[in-house]
Design a protein around this motif. Structure first.
Motif, PDB file in Angstrom:
ATOM      1  N   ASN A 159       0.830  -1.210   0.000  1.00 36.31           N
ATOM      2  CA  ASN A 159       0.000   0.000   0.000  1.00 36.31           C
ATOM      3  C   ASN A 159       0.863   1.257   0.000  1.00 36.31           C
ATOM      4  O   ASN A 159       0.669   2.180   0.796  1.00 36.31           O
ATOM      5  N   SER A 212      -6.334   4.754   8.950  1.00 34.69           N
ATOM      6  CA  SER A 212      -6.423   3.621   8.031  1.00 34.69           C
ATOM      7  C   SER A 212      -6.333   2.319   8.812  1.00 34.69           C
ATOM      8  O   SER A 212      -5.759   2.261   9.907  1.00 34.69           O
ATOM      9  N   SER A 213      -6.897   1.270   8.238  1.00 36.59           N
ATOM     10  CA  SER A 213      -6.803  -0.051   8.868  1.00 36.59           C
ATOM     11  C   SER A 213      -5.357  -0.542   8.911  1.00 36.59           C
ATOM     12  O   SER A 213      -5.051  -1.516   9.604  1.00 36.59           O
ATOM     13  N   ASP A 214      -4.464   0.136   8.173  1.00 33.44           N
ATOM     14  CA  ASP A 214      -3.055  -0.259   8.177  1.00 33.44           C
ATOM     15  C   ASP A 214      -2.439  -0.143   9.568  1.00 33.44           C
ATOM     16  O   ASP A 214      -1.415  -0.786   9.853  1.00 33.44           O
TER      17      ASP A 214
END
Length: 300
Positions: A116, A255-257
């Motif tokens: 990503n 973000s889910s990151d």
């Protein structure tokens, strides 16, 4: 002649139990067997990578990890150069150097898509530093576990390199995180990065003293590295809070990151717990001398 033979026989390279192992290798009395003794030459010690002893998996886990990250690094370098050259042709050199400008390309490599990553020339070096820190960490650890049995003097030097590798990886991981999440907030980016580096240097300086590596102090050594990792909770909390309540274009939405960061921390602390409490060899003597002892689990 009989006396000379006994002397030679007693000094030959061999795998011994804890009671007969060199003193500098006795850092875990729960590992009863698998110690290398009298491996004084480089060629002799080099060959031990293909034999079974209580450092075999410690060597291979980080050697394989080092090779994997070297491949990542090479792929990253090739793709980043290719991507930058494409953008140079499209938008020109001036625009590429503008801060806060993100460029997207539908033809980005699978490498960037998997991680990503959106690339510009400004944003390459933190990833390079991170990948380099991991490669150095695995390299130093591999060399220490491989050749530390040769002599006490060699083990001392290699152990300090191993400690350097650990603090490099921790600081490299979090400084990379701060660079991207506080990209448009240089004050926070620089402050958190400075604190991370400062604490890492402090931990490394303490690790230069031999007392911290004594078996009786293993819990303090583990708490020291756990504290280094946990010192980054404040900036991570900052990232989460400003991401949740983002109202400025200079703040990245949450973000889910960020879950990967918590996974990294959980794995780090879990491995550290197994290492400090000597699990599982403390409860199952001899069964884990070679396979999956606490240090190997820490490596995983």
């Amino acid at each position: 002649l009989h006396f000379q033979y006994e002397v030679f026989k007693g000094n030959r390279a061999k795998i011994v139990e804890f009671k007969d192992a060199p003193k500098w290798l006795k850092d875990n009395h729960y590992l009863i067997s698998g110690y290398r003794k009298n491996y004084r030459s480089f060629s002799q010690t080099f060959k031990t990578i293909f034999s079974l002893h209580n450092e075999t998996l410690n060597i291979w886990t980080h050697l394989i990890g080092c090779v994997i990250f070297i491949i990542f690094f090479k792929n990253f370098h090739n793709q980043s150069v290719q991507f930058e050259n494409q953008n140079m042709q499209k938008i020109g050199h001036q625009n590429l150097l503008k801060p806060n400008k993100f460029f997207q390309d539908e033809n980005q490599s699978q490498f960037f898509q998997f991680f990503n990553i959106e690339m510009t020339s400004l944003e390459v070096y933190p990833i390079v530093l991170y990948l380099s820190s991991v490669i150095l960490t695995f390299s130093f650890s591999t060399i220490m576990h491989w050749f530390g049995c040769m002599s006490h003097e060699i083990e001392i030097i290699l152990h300090k390199l191993d400690m350097l590798g650990i603090v490099l990886q921790i600081s490299g991981s979090f400084c990379c995180l701060y660079y991207y999440n506080f990209y448009c907030q240089p004050l926070w980016k620089n402050l958190y990065s400075f604190c991370c580096v400062f604490f890492s240097v402090a931990v490394f300086i303490i690790s230069l003293f031999d007392f911290i590596h004594e078996e009786k102090n293993v819990i303090y050594k583990s708490l020291m590295f756990a504290g280094l990792g946990l010192s980054n909770l404040l900036p991570i909390s900052h990232i989460i809070l400003q991401g949740v309540f983002a109202s400025s274009k200079d703040v990245l939405p949450l973000s889910s990151d960020i879950l990967w960061v918590f996974l990294m921390g959980a794995m780090f602390l879990t491995g550290l717990y197994f290492y400090s409490d000597r699990i599982p060899e403390k409860y199952y003597p001899r069964k884990f001398d070679i396979w999956c002892n606490s240090h190997v689990i820490w490596h995983y």
